[in-house]
Design a protein around this motif. Structure first.
Motif, PDB file in Angstrom:
ATOM      1  N   TYR A 189       2.444  -3.449  10.749  1.00  0.00           N
ATOM      2  CA  TYR A 189       3.495  -3.160  11.718  1.00  0.00           C
ATOM      3  C   TYR A 189       4.839  -3.731  11.257  1.00  0.00           C
ATOM      4  O   TYR A 189       5.891  -3.129  11.479  1.00  0.00           O
ATOM      5  CB  TYR A 189       3.123  -3.738  13.080  1.00  0.00           C
ATOM      6  N   GLY A 190       4.789  -4.902  10.617  1.00  0.00           N
ATOM      7  CA  GLY A 190       6.021  -5.481  10.090  1.00  0.00           C
ATOM      8  C   GLY A 190       6.641  -4.598   9.023  1.00  0.00           C
ATOM      9  O   GLY A 190       7.862  -4.392   8.996  1.00  0.00           O
ATOM     10  N   LEU A 191       5.801  -4.065   8.137  1.00  0.00           N
ATOM     11  CA  LEU A 191       6.294  -3.132   7.115  1.00  0.00           C
ATOM     12  C   LEU A 191       6.862  -1.868   7.758  1.00  0.00           C
ATOM     13  O   LEU A 191       7.864  -1.321   7.291  1.00  0.00           O
ATOM     14  CB  LEU A 191       5.161  -2.748   6.161  1.00  0.00           C
ATOM     15  N   ALA A 192       6.220  -1.425   8.836  1.00  0.00           N
ATOM     16  CA  ALA A 192       6.676  -0.214   9.519  1.00  0.00           C
ATOM     17  C   ALA A 192       8.058  -0.416  10.132  1.00  0.00           C
ATOM     18  O   ALA A 192       8.926   0.460  10.039  1.00  0.00           O
ATOM     19  CB  ALA A 192       5.665   0.190  10.594  1.00  0.00           C
ATOM     20  N   VAL A 193       8.270  -1.556  10.760  1.00  0.00           N
ATOM     21  CA  VAL A 193       9.587  -1.856  11.334  1.00  0.00           C
ATOM     22  C   VAL A 193      10.625  -1.943  10.220  1.00  0.00           C
ATOM     23  O   VAL A 193      11.738  -1.411  10.339  1.00  0.00           O
ATOM     24  CB  VAL A 193       9.539  -3.165  12.151  1.00  0.00           C
ATOM     25  N   ASP A 194      10.278  -2.593   9.132  1.00  0.00           N
ATOM     26  CA  ASP A 194      11.192  -2.718   7.998  1.00  0.00           C
ATOM     27  C   ASP A 194      11.536  -1.341   7.423  1.00  0.00           C
ATOM     28  O   ASP A 194      12.691  -1.064   7.073  1.00  0.00           O
ATOM     29  CB  ASP A 194      10.544  -3.592   6.924  1.00  0.00           C
ATOM     30  N   PHE A 195      10.541  -0.466   7.348  1.00  0.00           N
ATOM     31  CA  PHE A 195      10.739   0.897   6.836  1.00  0.00           C
ATOM     32  C   PHE A 195      11.683   1.677   7.759  1.00  0.00           C
ATOM     33  O   PHE A 195      12.596   2.364   7.295  1.00  0.00           O
ATOM     34  CB  PHE A 195       9.387   1.607   6.745  1.00  0.00           C
ATOM     35  N   GLU A 219       2.996   7.166   7.221  1.00  0.00           N
ATOM     36  CA  GLU A 219       2.898   8.130   6.122  1.00  0.00           C
ATOM     37  C   GLU A 219       3.917   7.837   5.036  1.00  0.00           C
ATOM     38  O   GLU A 219       3.618   7.884   3.837  1.00  0.00           O
ATOM     39  CB  GLU A 219       3.118   9.548   6.677  1.00  0.00           C
ATOM     40  N   GLY A 220       5.149   7.495   5.455  1.00  0.00           N
ATOM     41  CA  GLY A 220       6.185   7.138   4.499  1.00  0.00           C
ATOM     42  C   GLY A 220       5.840   5.866   3.742  1.00  0.00           C
ATOM     43  O   GLY A 220       6.103   5.749   2.534  1.00  0.00           O
ATOM     44  N   LEU A 221       5.253   4.899   4.452  1.00  0.00           N
ATOM     45  CA  LEU A 221       4.844   3.646   3.806  1.00  0.00           C
ATOM     46  C   LEU A 221       3.783   3.893   2.736  1.00  0.00           C
ATOM     47  O   LEU A 221       3.830   3.307   1.656  1.00  0.00           O
ATOM     48  CB  LEU A 221       4.303   2.675   4.854  1.00  0.00           C
ATOM     49  N   LYS A 222       2.832   4.751   3.043  1.00  0.00           N
ATOM     50  CA  LYS A 222       1.759   5.027   2.074  1.00  0.00           C
ATOM     51  C   LYS A 222       2.305   5.755   0.853  1.00  0.00           C
ATOM     52  O   LYS A 222       1.869   5.505  -0.274  1.00  0.00           O
ATOM     53  CB  LYS A 222       0.662   5.837   2.746  1.00  0.00           C
ATOM     54  N   LYS A 223       3.243   6.665   1.060  1.00  0.00           N
ATOM     55  CA  LYS A 223       3.846   7.347  -0.085  1.00  0.00           C
ATOM     56  C   LYS A 223       4.607   6.353  -0.963  1.00  0.00           C
ATOM     57  O   LYS A 223       4.591   6.466  -2.193  1.00  0.00           O
ATOM     58  CB  LYS A 223       4.805   8.436   0.411  1.00  0.00           C
ATOM     59  N   MET A 224       5.240   5.386  -0.326  1.00  0.00           N
ATOM     60  CA  MET A 224       6.012   4.402  -1.058  1.00  0.00           C
ATOM     61  C   MET A 224       5.144   3.421  -1.813  1.00  0.00           C
ATOM     62  O   MET A 224       5.434   3.041  -2.961  1.00  0.00           O
ATOM     63  CB  MET A 224       6.918   3.632  -0.085  1.00  0.00           C
ATOM     64  N   ASN A 225       4.020   3.006  -1.192  1.00  0.00           N
ATOM     65  CA  ASN A 225       3.215   1.926  -1.765  1.00  0.00           C
ATOM     66  C   ASN A 225       1.889   2.363  -2.373  1.00  0.00           C
ATOM     67  O   ASN A 225       1.305   1.624  -3.149  1.00  0.00           O
ATOM     68  CB  ASN A 225       2.932   0.877  -0.678  1.00  0.00           C
TER      69      ASN A 225
END
Length: 228
Positions: A189-195, A219-225
């Motif tokens: 969730y922290g990564l999601a807020v940062d994204f 979905e954007g986080l997974k594409k990035m990481n």
């Protein structure tokens, strides 16, 4: 007899409501330092400044932070006391009253900078980080309308708390590719807020007030990481 029992139950419920709305009636000692007011039942803890300084530094970077507004922190004397003052609220180390913004800590050792779910529990986290995480929730509560806060998606609140507190430091972004470990949820969730802030270009105020889709952010986080 039934009337007497009803009146006794009504009086007990009224007394409980009064304590929930005015916990200072029970936590009869308090001390103020910077943006924090510490409340305790009986003796106040010593050597609180170092922990509160760390928490303050974490919160002060937020665009929502106002040094003139205070955080009321109540130190529970045990798990039962913690639960008594925070009914129906979630949180193992801390809980924040959604109506008043009062912060309750389950077990706080200021001298060691350690927070626990109960006195004597083996596992612990950094107390300064937990206070900052609770403070982040309170900053969010102050920023939006009461009803908006009450129905807000949990990922925003937990993610913002993770972002300001710094979390436990146990995970890296690539770890989100390994599955949905419940222990890692706050980190995700922290990564999601940062994204949402850095990639989607939202301010934290806009994110808190907007119906932003978590699935698209993930979905954007997974594409990035994770490469897809």
């Amino acid at each position: 007899m039934k009337k007497v029992i009803f009146l006794l139950l009504l009086a007990a419920a009224g007394g409980y409501w009064l304590l929930l709305s005015k916990p200072g009636l029970y936590f009869n000692q308090s001390a103020e330092y910077r943006s924090f007011i510490i409340h305790a039942r009986g003796a106040l803890p010593e050597k609180t400044e170092a922990v509160l300084d760390k928490a303050y530094d974490k919160l002060a970077v937020s665009e929502l932070f106002n040094p003139d507004k205070k955080f009321n922190i109540y130190l529970a004397g045990g798990r039962k006391e913690f639960s008594f003052f925070t009914p129906f609220l979630a949180g193992e180390y801390y809980r924040v009253n959604p109506m008043s913004g009062d912060i309750f800590l389950a077990s706080a050792d200021f001298a060691a900078d350690e927070a626990r779910t109960a006195p004597g529990a083996a596992e612990h986290r950094a107390l300064s980080s937990e206070i900052a995480g609770a403070g982040a929730r309170e900053l969010a509560r102050r920023t939006v309308e009461p009803l908006t806060y009450l129905v807000m998606s949990d990922w925003k609140l937990r993610g913002y708390s993770e972002r300001l507190s710094g979390g436990t430091g146990a995970y890296q972004p690539a770890d989100i590719c390994k599955g949905s470990d419940p222990a890692m949820l706050d980190y995700r969730y922290g990564l999601a807020v940062d994204f949402a802030i850095k990639v989607d270009g939202l301010t934290i105020t806009e994110l808190l007030n907007k119906n932003h889709n978590y699935e698209k952010v993930e979905e954007g986080l997974k594409k990035m990481n994770c490469g897809g």
